[in-house]
Write an enzyme that holds these catalytic residues in place. Structure first.
Site, short mmCIF file in Angstrom:
data_model
loop_
_atom_site.label_atom_id
_atom_site.label_comp_id
_atom_site.label_asym_id
_atom_site.label_seq_id
_atom_site.Cartn_x
_atom_site.Cartn_y
_atom_site.Cartn_z
N ARG A 155 -13.73 -7.99 0.96
CA ARG A 155 -12.94 -7.92 2.22
C ARG A 155 -11.83 -7.30 2.57
NH1 ARG A 155 -12.88 -12.36 -0.28
NH2 ARG A 155 -10.89 -12.34 -0.94
N THR A 213 3.64 -21.18 4.15
CA THR A 213 4.31 -19.84 4.43
C THR A 213 3.94 -19.65 5.97
OG1 THR A 213 3.29 -19.12 2.11
CG2 THR A 213 3.86 -17.34 3.59
N CYS A 248 4.69 -25.97 17.35
CA CYS A 248 4.25 -26.82 18.62
C CYS A 248 2.86 -27.14 18.67
CB CYS A 248 4.43 -26.11 19.91
SG CYS A 248 6.27 -25.59 20.40
N CYS A 261 -9.88 -19.80 0.38
CA CYS A 261 -11.11 -19.12 0.51
C CYS A 261 -11.63 -18.97 -0.73
CB CYS A 261 -10.78 -17.82 1.25
SG CYS A 261 -9.74 -16.44 0.22
N CYS A 276 10.84 -25.01 17.35
CA CYS A 276 11.68 -24.48 18.39
C CYS A 276 12.57 -25.47 19.28
CB CYS A 276 10.65 -23.81 19.43
SG CYS A 276 9.30 -24.80 20.15
ZN LIG Z 1 7.58 -25.21 18.56
#
Ligand SMILES: [Zn+2]
Length: 264
Positions: free
Chosen positions: A70, A131, A173, A186, A252
């Protein structure tokens, strides 16, 4: 542009929405690329081939034999080498005009906060949930655009986040950081080789459009922002799902509250 550079980028210069000014914008651009695996290899290859000025590239992994199907910048002779070092050497042959800063280490919050402000756009080419959430959170805090992708088995997804736009959804979100999905490494589930190539190329394309739009106001290039693109290579089908900001987003929304408090 020098003659050879003008020839190299002539097909981009002919494109509606890019032209000579867009080519110059790409040559002046700085990209932070996190991950040098199945997504990071094609993203780095096509960004540098497109004339990106500087690629700041993080990955603490070394090449092993399971990567070679890959991660197409690497060959058998690279096994045991740091991926970003082997990748930088490969890009030096194909696109020597791109400055590649290879950082053979895994990112953390402080490294991200040092590197993100220096970039025009961030590409998340990692494969770990925590991460991915960290990169999103630091991009939101630093108000920097992020192009995120993932691929597993036959399925891929792409999402563009622009925290400079107050009405746009961030990664958290849509994918709640508190609700980690069943682990999909994987190594346990497998992944189709051309799928990661396609998803990395989609990331490169969105980064190119974002850079050209930011530095070339005349550009009419649309964005994939506010959509989640889903690719199924088993059925060769693509789907775009409209997404919207979550007013209760733990990432956010708290950054907006901090910004509002700072203005009081
Ligand atoms: Zn957000």
């Amino acid at each position: 542009m020098a003659d050879h550079a003008a020839l190299r980028h002539s097909r981009h210069a002919l494109l509606d929405g890019i032209d000579d000014e867009g080519v110059a914008a790409l040559q002046a651009a700085r990209v932070l690329l996190i991950g040098a695996g199945g997504l990071g290899c094609p993203a780095a290859l096509y960004l540098s081939a497109s004339g990106i000025g500087r690629l700041h590239w993080f990955d603490g992994d070394k090449v092993d034999a399971t990567n070679l199907a890959r991660q197409t910048l690497f060959g058998p002779a690279d096994i045991g080498q740091f991926k970003v070092a082997a990748g930088a050497a490969a890009l030096g042959r194909t696109s020597p005009e791109t400055e590649v800063i290879a950082e053979p280490r895994f990112i953390d919050a402080s490294l991200l906060d040092a590197a993100i402000p220096l970039a025009d756009v961030v590409l998340d080419c990692t494969d770990q949930w925590s991460t991915r959430q960290l990169i999103n959170a630091r991009c939101v805090a630093n108000r920097k655009p992020l192009v995120s992708a993932a691929a597993i088995e036959w399925s891929g997804q792409l999402m563009c986040i622009d925290p400079r736009q107050s009405d746009q959804a961030c990664y958290a979100c849509v994918f709640d950081p508190q609700t980690e999905p069943v682990a999909h490494a994987c190594g346990a589930y497998g992944v189709l080789s051309p799928l990661v190539g396609a998803m990395g190329c989609l990331q490169a394309a969105e980064a190119i459009k974002l850079i050209v739009r930011s530095r070339h106001p005349g550009s009419s290039l649309p964005s994939a922002a506010q959509t989640l693109t889903l690719v199924d290579m088993k059925t060769a089908s693509w789907q775009q799902v409209r997404i919207s900001r979550n007013p209760a987003c733990p990432v956010c929304q708290s950054e907006r509250a901090k910004a509002a408090a700072g203005r009081d």
